[in-house]
Design a protein around this motif. Structure first.
Motif, PDB file in Angstrom:
ATOM      1  N   ARG A  84       0.808  -1.216   0.000  1.00 12.14           N
ATOM      2  CA  ARG A  84       0.000   0.000   0.000  1.00 12.14           C
ATOM      3  C   ARG A  84       0.845   1.270   0.000  1.00 12.14           C
ATOM      4  O   ARG A  84       0.318   2.367   0.134  1.00 12.14           O
ATOM      5  CB  ARG A  84      -0.948  -0.019   1.200  1.00 12.14           C
ATOM      6  CG  ARG A  84      -1.897  -1.223   1.188  1.00 12.14           C
ATOM      7  CD  ARG A  84      -3.011  -1.093   2.187  1.00 12.14           C
ATOM      8  NE  ARG A  84      -2.574  -1.187   3.566  1.00 12.14           N
ATOM      9  CZ  ARG A  84      -2.331  -2.328   4.215  1.00 12.14           C
ATOM     10  NH1 ARG A  84      -2.464  -3.478   3.588  1.00 12.14           N
ATOM     11  NH2 ARG A  84      -1.959  -2.318   5.467  1.00 12.14           N
ATOM     12  N   GLY A  85       2.158   1.113  -0.150  1.00 14.03           N
ATOM     13  CA  GLY A  85       2.990   2.305  -0.344  1.00 14.03           C
ATOM     14  C   GLY A  85       3.399   3.013   0.925  1.00 14.03           C
ATOM     15  O   GLY A  85       3.151   4.212   1.085  1.00 14.03           O
ATOM     16  N   GLN A  86       4.070   2.311   1.803  1.00 16.58           N
ATOM     17  CA  GLN A  86       4.542   2.922   3.057  1.00 16.58           C
ATOM     18  C   GLN A  86       5.431   4.137   2.762  1.00 16.58           C
ATOM     19  O   GLN A  86       5.279   5.193   3.355  1.00 16.58           O
ATOM     20  CB  GLN A  86       5.316   1.875   3.868  1.00 16.58           C
ATOM     21  CG  GLN A  86       5.717   2.301   5.252  1.00 16.58           C
ATOM     22  CD  GLN A  86       4.565   2.324   6.238  1.00 16.58           C
ATOM     23  OE1 GLN A  86       3.715   3.206   6.182  1.00 16.58           O
ATOM     24  NE2 GLN A  86       4.522   1.367   7.136  1.00 16.58           N
ATOM     25  N   GLY A  87       6.352   3.970   1.811  1.00 12.46           N
ATOM     26  CA  GLY A  87       7.265   5.059   1.477  1.00 12.46           C
ATOM     27  C   GLY A  87       6.506   6.284   0.980  1.00 12.46           C
ATOM     28  O   GLY A  87       6.735   7.402   1.437  1.00 12.46           O
ATOM     29  N   GLU A  88       5.602   6.057   0.062  1.00 10.17           N
ATOM     30  CA  GLU A  88       4.840   7.181  -0.498  1.00 10.17           C
ATOM     31  C   GLU A  88       4.017   7.881   0.574  1.00 10.17           C
ATOM     32  O   GLU A  88       3.904   9.108   0.588  1.00 10.17           O
ATOM     33  CB  GLU A  88       3.920   6.680  -1.626  1.00 10.17           C
ATOM     34  CG  GLU A  88       3.315   7.782  -2.482  1.00 10.17           C
ATOM     35  CD  GLU A  88       2.050   8.398  -1.918  1.00 10.17           C
ATOM     36  OE1 GLU A  88       1.683   9.492  -2.361  1.00 10.17           O
ATOM     37  OE2 GLU A  88       1.408   7.803  -1.015  1.00 10.17           O
ATOM     38  N   SER A  89       3.439   7.109   1.481  1.00 10.68           N
ATOM     39  CA  SER A  89       2.561   7.716   2.491  1.00 10.68           C
ATOM     40  C   SER A  89       3.360   8.642   3.417  1.00 10.68           C
ATOM     41  O   SER A  89       2.860   9.692   3.824  1.00 10.68           O
ATOM     42  CB  SER A  89       1.831   6.633   3.295  1.00 10.68           C
ATOM     43  OG  SER A  89       2.698   5.967   4.185  1.00 10.68           O
ATOM     44  N   ILE A  90       4.587   8.251   3.735  1.00  8.47           N
ATOM     45  CA  ILE A  90       5.432   9.111   4.574  1.00  8.47           C
ATOM     46  C   ILE A  90       5.874  10.342   3.776  1.00  8.47           C
ATOM     47  O   ILE A  90       5.763  11.478   4.234  1.00  8.47           O
ATOM     48  CB  ILE A  90       6.661   8.320   5.085  1.00  8.47           C
ATOM     49  CG1 ILE A  90       6.194   7.240   6.058  1.00  8.47           C
ATOM     50  CG2 ILE A  90       7.683   9.254   5.739  1.00  8.47           C
ATOM     51  CD1 ILE A  90       7.282   6.252   6.464  1.00  8.47           C
ATOM     52  N   ALA A  91       6.351  10.085   2.547  1.00 10.17           N
ATOM     53  CA  ALA A  91       6.822  11.180   1.694  1.00 10.17           C
ATOM     54  C   ALA A  91       5.723  12.226   1.489  1.00 10.17           C
ATOM     55  O   ALA A  91       5.979  13.431   1.552  1.00 10.17           O
ATOM     56  CB  ALA A  91       7.283  10.622   0.348  1.00 10.17           C
ATOM     57  N   ARG A  92       4.501  11.762   1.270  1.00  5.28           N
ATOM     58  CA  ARG A  92       3.400  12.691   1.007  1.00  5.28           C
ATOM     59  C   ARG A  92       3.157  13.598   2.204  1.00  5.28           C
ATOM     60  O   ARG A  92       2.860  14.786   2.061  1.00  5.28           O
ATOM     61  CB  ARG A  92       2.129  11.895   0.656  1.00  5.28           C
ATOM     62  CG  ARG A  92       0.954  12.719   0.167  1.00  5.28           C
ATOM     63  CD  ARG A  92       1.231  13.446  -1.133  1.00  5.28           C
ATOM     64  NE  ARG A  92       1.701  12.525  -2.172  1.00  5.28           N
ATOM     65  CZ  ARG A  92       2.287  12.918  -3.303  1.00  5.28           C
ATOM     66  NH1 ARG A  92       2.488  14.192  -3.554  1.00  5.28           N
ATOM     67  NH2 ARG A  92       2.688  12.023  -4.185  1.00  5.28           N
ATOM     68  N   ASN A  93       3.269  13.043   3.397  1.00  5.92           N
ATOM     69  CA  ASN A  93       3.071  13.871   4.589  1.00  5.92           C
ATOM     70  C   ASN A  93       4.154  14.944   4.716  1.00  5.92           C
ATOM     71  O   ASN A  93       3.872  16.082   5.096  1.00  5.92           O
ATOM     72  CB  ASN A  93       3.046  12.997   5.847  1.00  5.92           C
ATOM     73  CG  ASN A  93       1.733  12.256   6.000  1.00  5.92           C
ATOM     74  OD1 ASN A  93       0.923  12.225   5.067  1.00  5.92           O
ATOM     75  ND2 ASN A  93       1.517  11.648   7.139  1.00  5.92           N
ATOM     76  N   LEU A  94       5.390  14.581   4.382  1.00  2.01           N
ATOM     77  CA  LEU A  94       6.479  15.567   4.442  1.00  2.01           C
ATOM     78  C   LEU A  94       6.172  16.705   3.470  1.00  2.01           C
ATOM     79  O   LEU A  94       6.358  17.881   3.776  1.00  2.01           O
ATOM     80  CB  LEU A  94       7.815  14.912   4.080  1.00  2.01           C
ATOM     81  CG  LEU A  94       8.242  13.674   4.877  1.00  2.01           C
ATOM     82  CD1 LEU A  94       9.593  13.164   4.375  1.00  2.01           C
ATOM     83  CD2 LEU A  94       8.311  13.972   6.361  1.00  2.01           C
ATOM     84  N   TYR A  95       5.714  16.325   2.298  1.00  2.00           N
ATOM     85  CA  TYR A  95       5.398  17.263   1.227  1.00  2.00           C
ATOM     86  C   TYR A  95       4.270  18.206   1.666  1.00  2.00           C
ATOM     87  O   TYR A  95       4.401  19.435   1.598  1.00  2.00           O
ATOM     88  CB  TYR A  95       4.986  16.435   0.009  1.00  2.00           C
ATOM     89  CG  TYR A  95       4.631  17.155  -1.265  1.00  2.00           C
ATOM     90  CD1 TYR A  95       5.495  17.113  -2.359  1.00  2.00           C
ATOM     91  CD2 TYR A  95       3.411  17.812  -1.424  1.00  2.00           C
ATOM     92  CE1 TYR A  95       5.152  17.728  -3.561  1.00  2.00           C
ATOM     93  CE2 TYR A  95       3.076  18.431  -2.622  1.00  2.00           C
ATOM     94  CZ  TYR A  95       3.950  18.385  -3.695  1.00  2.00           C
ATOM     95  OH  TYR A  95       3.618  18.977  -4.873  1.00  2.00           O
ATOM     96  N   VAL A  96       3.200  17.610   2.138  1.00  2.00           N
ATOM     97  CA  VAL A  96       2.015  18.410   2.473  1.00  2.00           C
ATOM     98  C   VAL A  96       2.250  19.261   3.727  1.00  2.00           C
ATOM     99  O   VAL A  96       1.905  20.446   3.772  1.00  2.00           O
ATOM    100  CB  VAL A  96       0.772  17.507   2.625  1.00  2.00           C
ATOM    101  CG1 VAL A  96      -0.396  18.291   3.216  1.00  2.00           C
ATOM    102  CG2 VAL A  96       0.385  16.911   1.280  1.00  2.00           C
TER     103      VAL A  96
END
Lengths: 319, 280
Positions: free
Chosen positions: A172-184
């Motif tokens: 389910r994209g652990q990496g993406e989910s963390i990265a997205r939070n940093l971004y937002v």
């Protein structure tokens, strides 16, 4: 939950047991030992203060994971009112390893998000030992946007050994989910205050930590890798974690010195777990004060300063 | 935390032993994937891809460039940034020294300006040979500057990731590079400029959990291992064997995490097509 004692807290445990025995003896109509008890109590307090004044980094790591340490929900309950917990990422599931919702801090509405560990064995399993899956970070993301939409300040509590390493998490994209939070988070046009209350375990911790004010409790830790993991790589021996903890510089005091965090929040003598109420009071004061400082800033100014704050982190040579 | 336990994800060894990053000198070589003995010149001519099984060998940043950007268009910048052992971390100085010797680089990334299909881009390419492509202050700074340069010059930003994750030897500051690079990418997005992220074998940890997964378009090379936690850490945690193909590029495509898998020989043409969409 009964008080648990770490290895280096054992001398205190003995004294406290003795005090308890004497108190019980006195109250059962035996000889009045009040003077003796007071003496022991004083000795115990001194010992506690002494032990806690010269903790090693590895001891701090152990305190940051202490089984009696207050968790996110404990702090929310102690310092806020009208908490309404909100659930789910609206895409896959609700992740109990992260809690969030709306609440009031001194009567003013805020959005609060934090990692949540379990106290009992059963609750620990439900909370997945405070290790979120992607849906946890996406629930947090939803609440971050919710806070921005309704122009409420965001308060986050960090306390995790890290994001969960599992098959489903990868699918389910652990990496993406963390990265997205940093971004937002870096772009949110609301004031954000973050506190590391226990363990700040790597990317899984950072995913809630892009804020205008980043604080750490006195005995909290924050690290790129767990000391055990680091020792396993360096010496093929996880048992050498205490050496790794020194190398990595993981304590609140270290991070303050490196200018990675803005403030170290004092804990009661003997750590937050010995006096959760006092710990909450001290933390509430720090949060309110820091929030007050950033609250009046223009949103664009906040975002700009937040960018600059993280932008300047890094040490290198220019040849 | 668990997913940084290895600088180099172990399970790459399942199909592609991580130790054989460099194609050894000699006339014949053995493919890391299909174990066929192949003529070296044939592999070189085939862009370091096995002609028998299509396995994409891991390549250095300088080997990557000719396959990525228009010939002669690359202009390196910020080549003076050099890592510092500010924590006095055990063996870090020696590791830096040997990596420098091995790669000729100062750190695990090169950064520059180039053209792809005639379109100007700001580009960074990571090099796994330098301490497992780990991201410390220099790598984070160069990525951030490359993004900022893209904003300043109004060009696209292209990154090629190849990394075991954040660099443990720089402690918490390595973790903060995740925040820094992601925030820079957010600014790029706000400026309305595209970010194309290319993931190669392997991409893990703090790199996956920051800029690399934030591309407007995410491209991966066939069979690349890509994930957050390393396979060995997951295996140890769940105490189960991992399914075949787990964390390969094809697995990520199936689960909706990337846009496309592009063979090395088609990479530049694909990027040119994508860039054209934004330039028009």
């Amino acid at each position: 939950m009964p008080q648990e004692y770490l290895e280096f807290e054992k001398p205190i445990a003995e004294l406290e047991k003795k005090i308890e025995e004497l108190t019980l003896f006195t109250s059962n109509g035996g000889i009045d030992l009040e003077e003796e008890i007071l003496k022991l109590q004083k000795k115990s307090d001194q010992l506690l203060a002494e032990i806690y004044s010269k903790l090693s980094p590895w001891q701090k790591v152990q305190i940051s994971r202490h089984a009696n340490r207050p968790y996110t929900l404990d702090y929310i309950e102690a310092m806020m009112t009208d908490f309404v917990e909100m659930h789910g990422d609206r895409a896959f599931a609700d992740d109990p390893a992260i809690v969030c919702g709306m609440a009031k801090l001194d009567g003013a509405p805020v959005v609060v998000i934090g990692h949540q560990k379990g106290r009992t064995t059963k609750e620990r399993v439900i909370r997945n030992f405070g290790q979120p899956n992607p849906e946890g970070y996406r629930k947090a993301l939803r609440l971050m946007r919710f806070a921005e939409k309704f122009n409420r300040p965001l308060i986050t509590f960090i306390d995790t050994q890290g994001a969960y390493p599992g098959i489903g998490a990868e699918e389910r994209g652990q990496g993406e989910s963390i990265a997205r939070n940093l971004y937002v988070m870096s772009m949110l046009k609301i004031p954000i205050v973050t506190v590391v209350i226990g363990e700040g375990g790597s990317g899984g911790a950072l995913a809630l930590g892009i804020a205008d004010r980043v604080m750490m409790l006195e005995h909290a830790t924050y690290s790129v890798i767990s000391p055990e993991g680091c020792a396993a790589i360096l010496w093929n021996n996880g048992a050498k974690a205490s050496e790794a903890a020194e190398l990595l510089k993981v304590t609140a005091q270290d991070l303050f010195q490196m200018k990675v965090i803005d403030e170290v929040v004092e804990e009661p003598i003997g750590g937050a777990h010995r006096d959760p109420r006092r710990a909450s009071e001290l933390l509430k004061e720090a949060i309110t004060r820091n929030l007050g400082e950033v609250r009046s800033m223009e949103p664009d100014e906040l975002v700009k300063l937040r960018y600059e704050k993280f932008r300047k982190l890094g040490t290198f040579d220019q040849l | 935390m668990a997913w940084f336990k290895k600088e180099r994800p172990e399970s790459a060894a399942q199909e592609a032993p991580a130790k054989k990053v460099k194609i050894p000198e000699g006339l014949w070589i053995k493919c890391d994937n299909c174990k066929e003995i192949i003529y070296r010149k044939e592999v070189d001519k085939n862009l370091k891809v096995c002609p028998k099984c299509d396995y994409h060998f891991r390549i250095s940043a300088s080997e990557r460039l000719p396959y990525l950007v228009d010939e002669g268009s690359f202009l390196e910048v910020e080549d003076g940034l050099s890592p510092k052992d500010f924590l006095n971390f055990k063996d870090y100085k020696d590791k830096l020294k040997s990596s420098r010797k091995k790669t000729g680089l100062k750190d695990a990334i090169i950064s520059g300006e180039a053209k792809i299909g005639g379109k100007p881009v700001s580009v960074v390419v990571m090099d796994f040979n330098f301490m497992g492509g780990s991201m410390g202050s220099v790598v984070g700074e160069k990525i951030t500057r490359a993004v900022e340069r893209a904003i300043e010059k109004r060009t696209a930003f292209v990154s090629v990731a190849s990394s075991g994750g954040a660099r443990m030897q720089e402690g918490i500051l390595s973790l903060m590079q995740m925040a820094k690079t992601s925030a820079a990418v957010a600014r790029l997005g706000q400026a309305g400029l595209p970010f194309i992220s290319v993931l190669t074998d392997p991409t893990f940890g703090g790199v996956t959990a920051s800029f690399a997964m934030l591309g407007d378009i995410i491209v991966a090379e066939p069979k690349s291992l890509i994930g957050f936690a390393g396979p060995r850490v997951i295996e140890q945690t769940i105490k189960q064997q991992l399914p075949g193909g787990f964390q390969r590029a094809e697995f990520l495509l199936e689960h909706g995490m990337i846009d496309m898998i592009v063979p090395r020989k088609d990479l530049r043409a694909t990027l040119a097509k994508v860039l054209d969409f934004f330039a028009a």
